[in-house]
Write an enzyme that holds these catalytic residues in place. Structure first.
Site, short mmCIF file in Angstrom:
data_model
loop_
_atom_site.label_atom_id
_atom_site.label_comp_id
_atom_site.label_asym_id
_atom_site.label_seq_id
_atom_site.Cartn_x
_atom_site.Cartn_y
_atom_site.Cartn_z
N ARG A 55 3.81 -25.31 -57.35
CA ARG A 55 5.06 -25.98 -57.70
C ARG A 55 5.42 -27.05 -56.67
NH1 ARG A 55 8.97 -20.97 -59.78
NH2 ARG A 55 7.50 -20.14 -61.33
N CYS A 56 4.43 -27.82 -56.31
CA CYS A 56 4.57 -28.81 -55.24
C CYS A 56 4.35 -30.20 -55.83
CB CYS A 56 3.53 -28.52 -54.16
SG CYS A 56 3.47 -29.71 -52.80
N GLY A 57 4.91 -31.21 -55.15
CA GLY A 57 4.66 -32.57 -55.59
C GLY A 57 3.21 -32.97 -55.51
N PHE A 58 2.43 -32.21 -54.71
CA PHE A 58 1.00 -32.50 -54.58
C PHE A 58 0.14 -31.62 -55.50
CE2 PHE A 58 2.82 -33.63 -50.40
CZ PHE A 58 2.44 -34.97 -50.34
N THR A 59 0.76 -30.77 -56.30
CA THR A 59 0.00 -29.86 -57.17
C THR A 59 -0.98 -30.59 -58.09
OG1 THR A 59 1.71 -28.14 -57.08
CG2 THR A 59 0.21 -28.08 -58.95
#
Length: 404
Positions: A55-59
């Site tokens: 659930r990360c911006g980098f996912t």
């Protein structure tokens, strides 16, 4: 209190062991079923080790990582994925739920391990080791998320960038085939640059293990006998050229093959689709070696300079070198081209002719009279061939007789 102290001491000891480990292969981790996995099983592989979150911006980097894995896995590349919930609690749920999410959304095929901590008292010994080998490499401040992360962390700790701790999800470490941690990539690092480094490491051959009781030379190959093949061709102006090639031999009843790098001879074979093959002998070893040293690109008349003469083959568009007493006239069958301008060449023997001086009483070729030489790649020397030692398809019959 005692139990907590005991656990703390154990964790401290694990961290100390990780920090002082001489090799990444001494460490072990837990798989997604909680079973121990020795990292020694990845010896000889190029690894990209990464801490991830769902659930990360980098996912979305999962997609890029899977693309890398599919592209290079056959060359000995592995991605080791360690989900971590330490950064904004962006990896919630069990490892099974995380794995289901990743396969459903990104169809990942690389290995996911159990969730871990990468910083702090409960951190994985693997990441303790990785951080000790490669410290923080800096966010890309031209990247929007990189700039936000830098501002956020600078407010918390003005010297955060001087510490080796993992800063966020999708930090990556590149490990060579022999276990060296050579690069660290922060989550804002461009995947194309990672791929370039990966290609360089994959080009390094996999290390081999020594055979006990023998002197081991690694990837060096000594194959014998290697004939000193003399390849004669014409260029566009019908000027004869001869070169020596060691990497070749007979590859069928009427076929010969050899490997060439970018040479005048390679160009000539492409042009004329034909060549002749002879063999260096004790009588002409100096001239033959000269043909291997000097390129026709630099010395177009090298055949004449060596005192040799040529006659055009009546069967193919290639020269017969008169001073060589055994010659195979060959028509090109195929060339498997290399990116560097070289090729693997296969030719069909159209005719073989021999000077009468090398024939035996039955009119057959006598290698004892020809005295061909072989290339000894173990010492860069030439050795002579000629003495008969046994009859082919006959010397072994003694074991058939013993069996009865």
């Amino acid at each position: 209190m005692k139990k907590r102290l005991f656990i703390t001491c154990c964790l401290a000891m694990l961290c100390m062991l990780a920090a002082t480990a001489q090799s990444i292969y001494q460490l072990k981790v837990k798989d997604d079923a909680g079973q121990d996995v020795q990292l020694a099983q990845y010896e000889g592989k190029v690894l990209l080790i990464v801490n991830t979150a769902t659930r990360c911006g980098f996912t979305p980097q999962y997609k890029e990582l899977e693309a890398l894995y599919e592209k290079y896995r056959a060359q000995g590349f592995e991605i080791l994925d360690f989900p971590c919930n330490q950064f904004g609690e962006q990896a919630p749920g069990s490892i099974q739920e995380i794995h289901q999410f990743c396969t459903a959304n990104f169809d990942i095929q690389f290995t996911q391990f159990d969730k871990i901590d990468v910083n702090g008292p409960d951190e994985s010994p693997l990441f303790t080791y990785l951080k000790a080998q490669q410290g923080f490499s800096g966010f890309d401040l031209n990247d929007r998320l990189g700039k936000l992360l830098d501002e956020m962390m600078r407010k918390q700790d003005a010297d955060y960038d001087k510490k080796p701790s993992i800063k966020w999800n999708f930090t990556k470490f590149l490990v060579t085939r022999d276990g060296q941690v050579v690069r660290r990539y922060e989550p804002t690092h461009d995947i194309a640059a990672i791929e370039a480094d990966l290609q360089r490491e994959l080009s390094v051959p996999e290390p081999v293990k020594n055979v006990a009781g023998r002197k081991n030379f690694g990837r060096r190959a000594v194959i014998t006998p290697l004939p000193a093949i003399m390849i004669a061709t014409y260029d566009a102006s019908q000027t004869p050229d001869v070169m020596m090639a060691a990497w070749g031999g007979q590859c069928g009843p009427r076929h010969i093959c050899f490997n060439l790098s970018a040479h005048k001879t390679t160009d000539n074979i492409r042009l004329k689709k034909a060549f002749t093959i002879s063999f260096a002998t004790t009588d002409d070893i100096a001239q033959s070696d000269y043909f291997g040293i000097v390129s026709a690109n630099d010395v177009p008349d090298k055949v004449a300079r060596a005192g040799f003469t040529a006659t055009k083959s009546p069967n193919i568009d290639a020269p017969i070198i008169n001073e060589y007493k055994l010659t195979l006239e060959c028509r090109l069958v195929k060339m498997d081209e290399d990116a560097d301008g070289g090729a693997r060449v296969v030719g069909e023997v159209i005719n073989m002719s021999a000077d009468e001086s090398i024939l035996d009483a039955n009119g057959q070729i006598d290698l004892g009279k020809l005295q061909p030489v072989i290339f000894d790649s173990s010492n860069n020397t030439y050795r002579v061939v000629g003495k008969k030692v046994a009859d082919a398809w006959g010397a072994g019959k003694v074991y058939e007789d013993n069996a009865h």
